[in-house]
Structure formats: C-alpha cells, structure tokens
Design a protein around this motif. Structure first.
Motif, PDB file in Angstrom:
ATOM      1  N   ASN A   1      -9.202 -40.612   1.882  1.00 23.74           N
ATOM      2  CA  ASN A   1      -8.795 -40.714   3.249  1.00 23.74           C
ATOM      3  C   ASN A   1      -8.794 -39.369   4.197  1.00 23.74           C
ATOM      4  N   ARG A   2      -9.428 -38.832   4.882  1.00 23.36           N
ATOM      5  CA  ARG A   2      -9.263 -37.363   5.343  1.00 23.36           C
ATOM      6  C   ARG A   2      -7.961 -37.336   6.112  1.00 23.36           C
ATOM      7  N   ASP A   3      -7.301 -38.032   6.793  1.00 26.65           N
ATOM      8  CA  ASP A   3      -5.850 -37.792   7.278  1.00 26.65           C
ATOM      9  C   ASP A   3      -4.894 -37.855   6.287  1.00 26.65           C
ATOM     10  N   VAL A   4      -5.093 -38.759   5.159  1.00 31.70           N
ATOM     11  CA  VAL A   4      -4.162 -38.932   4.183  1.00 31.70           C
ATOM     12  C   VAL A   4      -4.064 -37.568   3.486  1.00 31.70           C
ATOM     13  N   PHE A   5      -5.398 -37.040   3.035  1.00 35.57           N
ATOM     14  CA  PHE A   5      -5.485 -35.836   2.339  1.00 35.57           C
ATOM     15  C   PHE A   5      -5.201 -34.649   3.032  1.00 35.57           C
ATOM     16  N   SER A   6      -5.454 -34.428   4.146  1.00 28.64           N
ATOM     17  CA  SER A   6      -4.923 -33.486   5.149  1.00 28.64           C
ATOM     18  C   SER A   6      -3.468 -33.242   5.190  1.00 28.64           C
ATOM     19  N   ASP A   7      -2.902 -34.504   5.310  1.00 26.73           N
ATOM     20  CA  ASP A   7      -1.365 -34.322   5.351  1.00 26.73           C
ATOM     21  C   ASP A   7      -0.782 -33.879   4.002  1.00 26.73           C
ATOM     22  N   ALA A   8      -1.411 -34.273   2.970  1.00 25.48           N
ATOM     23  CA  ALA A   8      -1.009 -34.015   1.567  1.00 25.48           C
ATOM     24  C   ALA A   8      -1.052 -32.501   1.178  1.00 25.48           C
ATOM     25  N   VAL A   9      -2.153 -31.951   1.620  1.00 24.95           N
ATOM     26  CA  VAL A   9      -2.503 -30.589   1.381  1.00 24.95           C
ATOM     27  C   VAL A   9      -1.628 -29.666   2.262  1.00 24.95           C
ATOM     28  N   SER A  10      -1.426 -29.896   3.624  1.00 30.85           N
ATOM     29  CA  SER A  10      -0.564 -29.418   4.427  1.00 30.85           C
ATOM     30  C   SER A  10       0.939 -29.194   3.826  1.00 30.85           C
ATOM     31  N   PHE A  11       1.413 -30.524   3.234  1.00 32.68           N
ATOM     32  CA  PHE A  11       2.619 -30.424   2.542  1.00 32.68           C
ATOM     33  C   PHE A  11       2.935 -29.552   1.471  1.00 32.68           C
TER      34      PHE A  11
ATOM     35  N   ALA B   1      -6.289 -42.329 -12.667  1.00 31.79           N
ATOM     36  CA  ALA B   1      -6.468 -43.721 -12.491  1.00 31.79           C
ATOM     37  C   ALA B   1      -5.503 -44.284 -11.102  1.00 31.79           C
ATOM     38  N   ASP B   2      -4.371 -43.533 -10.853  1.00 31.53           N
ATOM     39  CA  ASP B   2      -3.599 -44.178  -9.760  1.00 31.53           C
ATOM     40  C   ASP B   2      -3.927 -43.438  -8.579  1.00 31.53           C
ATOM     41  N   GLY B   3      -4.756 -42.339  -8.621  1.00 31.89           N
ATOM     42  CA  GLY B   3      -4.922 -41.632  -7.283  1.00 31.89           C
ATOM     43  C   GLY B   3      -5.124 -40.069  -7.459  1.00 31.89           C
ATOM     44  N   LEU B   4      -4.537 -39.431  -6.591  1.00 30.80           N
ATOM     45  CA  LEU B   4      -4.398 -38.127  -6.465  1.00 30.80           C
ATOM     46  C   LEU B   4      -2.927 -37.469  -6.664  1.00 30.80           C
ATOM     47  N   THR B   5      -2.643 -36.501  -7.322  1.00 26.60           N
ATOM     48  CA  THR B   5      -1.380 -35.744  -7.333  1.00 26.60           C
ATOM     49  C   THR B   5      -1.579 -34.430  -6.971  1.00 26.60           C
ATOM     50  N   LEU B   6      -0.950 -33.669  -5.856  1.00 29.82           N
ATOM     51  CA  LEU B   6      -1.349 -32.465  -5.205  1.00 29.82           C
ATOM     52  C   LEU B   6      -0.118 -31.813  -5.558  1.00 29.82           C
TER      53      LEU B   6
ATOM     54  N   GLY C   1      -5.100 -22.704  -1.639  1.00 33.39           N
ATOM     55  CA  GLY C   1      -4.260 -23.690  -0.811  1.00 33.39           C
ATOM     56  C   GLY C   1      -4.453 -23.601   0.384  1.00 33.39           C
ATOM     57  N   ARG C   2      -4.348 -22.296   1.214  1.00 30.84           N
ATOM     58  CA  ARG C   2      -4.388 -22.242   2.653  1.00 30.84           C
ATOM     59  C   ARG C   2      -5.842 -22.492   3.097  1.00 30.84           C
ATOM     60  N   LEU C   3      -6.913 -22.177   2.439  1.00 30.72           N
ATOM     61  CA  LEU C   3      -8.267 -22.214   2.807  1.00 30.72           C
ATOM     62  C   LEU C   3      -8.739 -23.777   2.796  1.00 30.72           C
ATOM     63  N   LEU C   4      -7.970 -24.612   1.777  1.00 28.80           N
ATOM     64  CA  LEU C   4      -8.146 -25.940   1.779  1.00 28.80           C
ATOM     65  C   LEU C   4      -7.593 -26.741   2.863  1.00 28.80           C
ATOM     66  N   ALA C   5      -6.377 -26.144   3.047  1.00 29.51           N
ATOM     67  CA  ALA C   5      -5.490 -26.707   4.334  1.00 29.51           C
ATOM     68  C   ALA C   5      -6.578 -26.579   5.644  1.00 29.51           C
ATOM     69  N   ASP C   6      -6.853 -25.594   5.995  1.00 31.38           N
ATOM     70  CA  ASP C   6      -7.493 -25.055   7.084  1.00 31.38           C
ATOM     71  C   ASP C   6      -8.856 -26.210   7.104  1.00 31.38           C
ATOM     72  N   ILE C   7      -9.615 -26.119   5.907  1.00 26.54           N
ATOM     73  CA  ILE C   7     -10.781 -27.044   5.862  1.00 26.54           C
ATOM     74  C   ILE C   7     -10.452 -28.504   6.220  1.00 26.54           C
ATOM     75  N   ALA C   8      -9.277 -29.062   5.318  1.00 20.49           N
ATOM     76  CA  ALA C   8      -8.800 -30.277   5.636  1.00 20.49           C
ATOM     77  C   ALA C   8      -8.652 -30.642   6.831  1.00 20.49           C
TER      78      ALA C   8
ATOM     79  N   ALA D   1     -14.059 -39.142   8.705  1.00 18.74           N
ATOM     80  CA  ALA D   1     -14.885 -39.618   7.775  1.00 18.74           C
ATOM     81  C   ALA D   1     -14.107 -39.555   6.271  1.00 18.74           C
ATOM     82  N   PRO D   2     -14.434 -40.255   5.366  1.00 19.22           N
ATOM     83  CA  PRO D   2     -13.976 -40.188   4.104  1.00 19.22           C
ATOM     84  C   PRO D   2     -14.302 -38.787   3.416  1.00 19.22           C
ATOM     85  N   VAL D   3     -13.780 -38.382   2.667  1.00 18.97           N
ATOM     86  CA  VAL D   3     -13.735 -36.797   1.948  1.00 18.97           C
ATOM     87  C   VAL D   3     -14.134 -37.219   0.603  1.00 18.97           C
ATOM     88  N   THR D   4     -15.105 -36.427  -0.001  1.00 19.48           N
ATOM     89  CA  THR D   4     -15.356 -36.659  -1.206  1.00 19.48           C
ATOM     90  C   THR D   4     -15.507 -35.278  -1.836  1.00 19.48           C
ATOM     91  N   PHE D   5     -14.845 -35.212  -3.014  1.00 21.57           N
ATOM     92  CA  PHE D   5     -14.804 -33.947  -3.955  1.00 21.57           C
ATOM     93  C   PHE D   5     -15.683 -34.277  -5.351  1.00 21.57           C
TER      94      PHE D   5
END
Length: 382
Positions: free
Chosen positions: A6-16, A39-44, A71-78, A84-88
């Motif tokens: 999820n975009r919002d969940v991912f953006s919040d996690a990267v920002s943190f 298997a349980d998801g992502l760890t950042l 990190g900061r580039l990814l945070a800016d992008i996120a 929409a859903p984010v795919t890596f």
C-alpha cells in the motif's frame, strides 16, 4: 525480490526509517534504507552506528529478498507516488518501482556492506505515549546545542521504581519533568540513568506521541550502552552519551515565598512585542510590583520599548533581567492558562537568584504537573 505494498503505509514506513538519518555522512552506505521482504511482509531499517530505526508493515511478497536503497531519495519518491499500490522488483543491481503510471529505476547499494543493527535488550518498563511525548518536548528545549560539551547536549533519563524523570540543561537553564513509569516484572529499587541525545529523543517523542504506551529498554555492555524505544511496529535505538551529567536537580529550591502569577498568553505576546527592538543576545528588564509587571527593552538609540501587564505578586518587589528566547522556551512548555514565576535569592542581595517557572491552573491554584524550568538571570544581564 518482488512485492506489492500500500502506497500510504509504505510512504509512512520509509519516512520513519529515514527521519533519524544524518543529513550528511562520510559513509554513503549509511544513508540507505534496508528493505527485507519475507513471508510476513516487509521490514524497513536504517542505522548510522549511533541511531537505528526499524518498522514492519504488511505486503504481498511474491519473491522474498533484501535490498538497500538510498533512503532520502526513496522517501521523496514514496511521498509523491500516485494513489495506487506500489510494486517493487529487482534485476541484478537495479530496483524497479512502479505505481500507477509512474515508474522509477533505482540503483541498489551493496547489502553485504551494511552494518548489523543493534539488538534490543529486555524491556525496562513502559510509559504512556502522550505523557512521554509531552515531557520530552518540555525538557529537551533546555539541552545545549553546543557540541563542545557533549554531555549537556543530551537529556538525562532517571528511572526509579515507578517514575521516570527527564532533565536537561545548557548551563543557563534547567528543565525537569517526571512521569509515571511501569517497570512490570523488572521492578527495582535501584536508580537507572541514561543520557540520550536530545535530537534523537525529540524525534522519538514526536513519532510515538500517539501510541498508548511506549516500551523503554536500557541495556549496556562494556563498550556499548544503548536505549531502545518501541511502540506498535516501530523501534528506535540510540547509543547513550558517555560522561557524567551535572547534578543540576539540586539547584531547585524546596520552597519560594516570592513569586508572581501571570496569564501565560499575555506574557508571551508582551515579551515578543517588547523584544522586537532588542539587539541580538540582549536581555529584557522585568519589574514586578504590587501594581503588575513592566517589561522594558533598551535596544539602541533609535528604538526602545516598554509594556505593562497584569501580574499578581506575592512577596516583595523584584527586578530581573532575562533573555527573551530562553523565557519564551519555558513559557511555551508550561501548557497552562497561568504561569508562576518564582524569585530565588542568593547571598548577595544585589544579585538575583535563578527564576523558577512552573505551571499554574488558576490565579490561586498551582499546576498539577511536575514540570519545572529554572532560568539564571544574572548570567544573562547586558
């Protein structure tokens, strides 16, 4: 590796994860965010050898794996991706990020060179998230910003059986606040102390302020002492500052008979107005009498200012000179309609003692919290 999140969940996690990273680092790899898909998801995670941040979030993982990316580039992008859903997905040393009609190709950093994150020790206790955040904001403002003396750039945490005390000083002022601390099964009659960098603690307070509780772990080995804060799916660790924190708590008087009670908002506005004509680092003159409070600023030949406001004085008339910003820092941390300014004495009758600032629920009722802010006027005379 391949996953969708999820975009919002991912953006919040990267920002943190990137919030506590230094703006500049001599080792570029320490500016990266480590993303582990399992298997349980992502760890950042992020880590610069002094502070670490780690969070877990849900994700649809098709192919597990680990990547390290700026990190900061990814945070800016996120933060700017469409809704929409984010795919890596990865292809050798490239990372493809797609979200709606947006597509990015990022260079991955060498995972094998990234340092191992510190291990969090057993929990020392739990504090209420909102009260902890408030206490940090009240106290950390008094910590020194001068790295010449690292020991006073931190906030001293003191854990007793069921209380946590926070103390900070920069030699000109001291701030103290106590809150409840639940040690659980780790209850001890011994006092545990931890000197935490003020900047780190302020970010922790902001991050975990909405959490119902924050778990605190203080651990140490011969060469590495650290503190960990955990709430929900987020964890922050920090190395402790080495050195002996000055025994500033003993500077606070038991009782003060001479004090004034003033409306906090009125005093703040008056200080801001009158100090407009001051030159940098100059102080304001405060005259407390039975008729109220008069503020005076002698800025230069071109500009002076004065203003009088209501104040309820108990005791004798008093004149002190205070640095406006230091006073405003204390007033901003009071969080009550009225404020009590108490005047201590020294052995020299011509030399005023420290000014004690505490909360005041009403003109006649002292505040219920334990916040205290001690400001030394004689060091600030101009």
């Amino acid at each position: 590796m391949k996953f969708q999140v999820n975009r919002d969940v991912f953006s919040d996690a990267v920002s943190f994860a990137v919030k506590l990273l230094p703006q500049r680092t001599t080792l570029p790899i320490l500016s990266g965010v480590l993303i582990e898909a399992h298997a349980d998801g992502l760890t950042l995670s992020s880590f610069d050898y002094e502070v670490s941040a780690q969070t877990q979030i849900p994700a649809e993982v098709d192919e597990p794996g680990t990547i390290l990316v700026s990190g900061r580039l990814l945070a800016d992008i996120a933060s700017r991706l469409p809704n929409a859903p984010v795919t890596f997905s990865t292809d050798e040393n490239r990372i493809a990020v797609s979200c709606g009609s947006a597509n990015f190709s990022l260079l991955s950093m060498p995972v094998e060179e990234y340092p191992t994150l510190p291990t969090v020790g057993d929990r020392s206790g739990v504090v209420p998230g909102d009260r902890f955040a408030l206490a940090v904001s009240q106290v950390a403002v008094a910590a020194s910003r001068d790295d010449v003396t690292p020991v006073i750039t931190g906030v001293q945490l003191e854990v007793t059986e069921n209380a946590l005390s926070l103390v900070a000083t920069d030699r000109y002022r001291v701030a103290v606040r106590g809150i409840d601390f639940d040690p659980g099964t780790a209850a001890s009659t011994e006092t545990t102390t931890a000197l935490v960098p003020a900047r780190t603690l302020q970010e922790v307070g902001k991050t975990f302020g909405s959490a119902s509780t924050v778990s605190v772990s203080i651990t140490g080995t011969d060469d590495r002492e650290l503190i960990a804060f955990q709430a929900g799916n987020k964890t922050v660790t920090s190395l402790l500052i080495k050195g002996n924190f000055p025994p500033v708590k003993r500077l606070f008087p038991e009782t003060v008979e001479n004090y004034a009670v003033i409306n906090t908002a009125e005093l703040v506005e008056s200080v801001r107005r009158v100090s407009l004509v001051l030159e940098r680092e100059a102080a304001l003159r405060f005259t407390f009498t039975i008729d109220g409070l008069t503020l005076e600023a002698i800025g230069s030949e071109q500009a002076q200012a004065s203003e009088s406001i209501d104040a309820l004085l108990t005791g004798e008339d008093t004149v002190v000179s205070l640095k406006p910003q230091f006073l405003l820092d204390g007033l901003g941390a009071v969080h009550s309609e009225f404020v009590r300014i108490s005047f201590t004495k020294t052995e020299n009758p011509n030399k005023p003692g420290p000014v004690l600032i505490t909360s005041q629920s009403s003109k006649d009722q002292a505040g219920a919290d334990s916040y205290k802010y001690l400001l030394q006027p004689n060091l600030l005379l101009r």
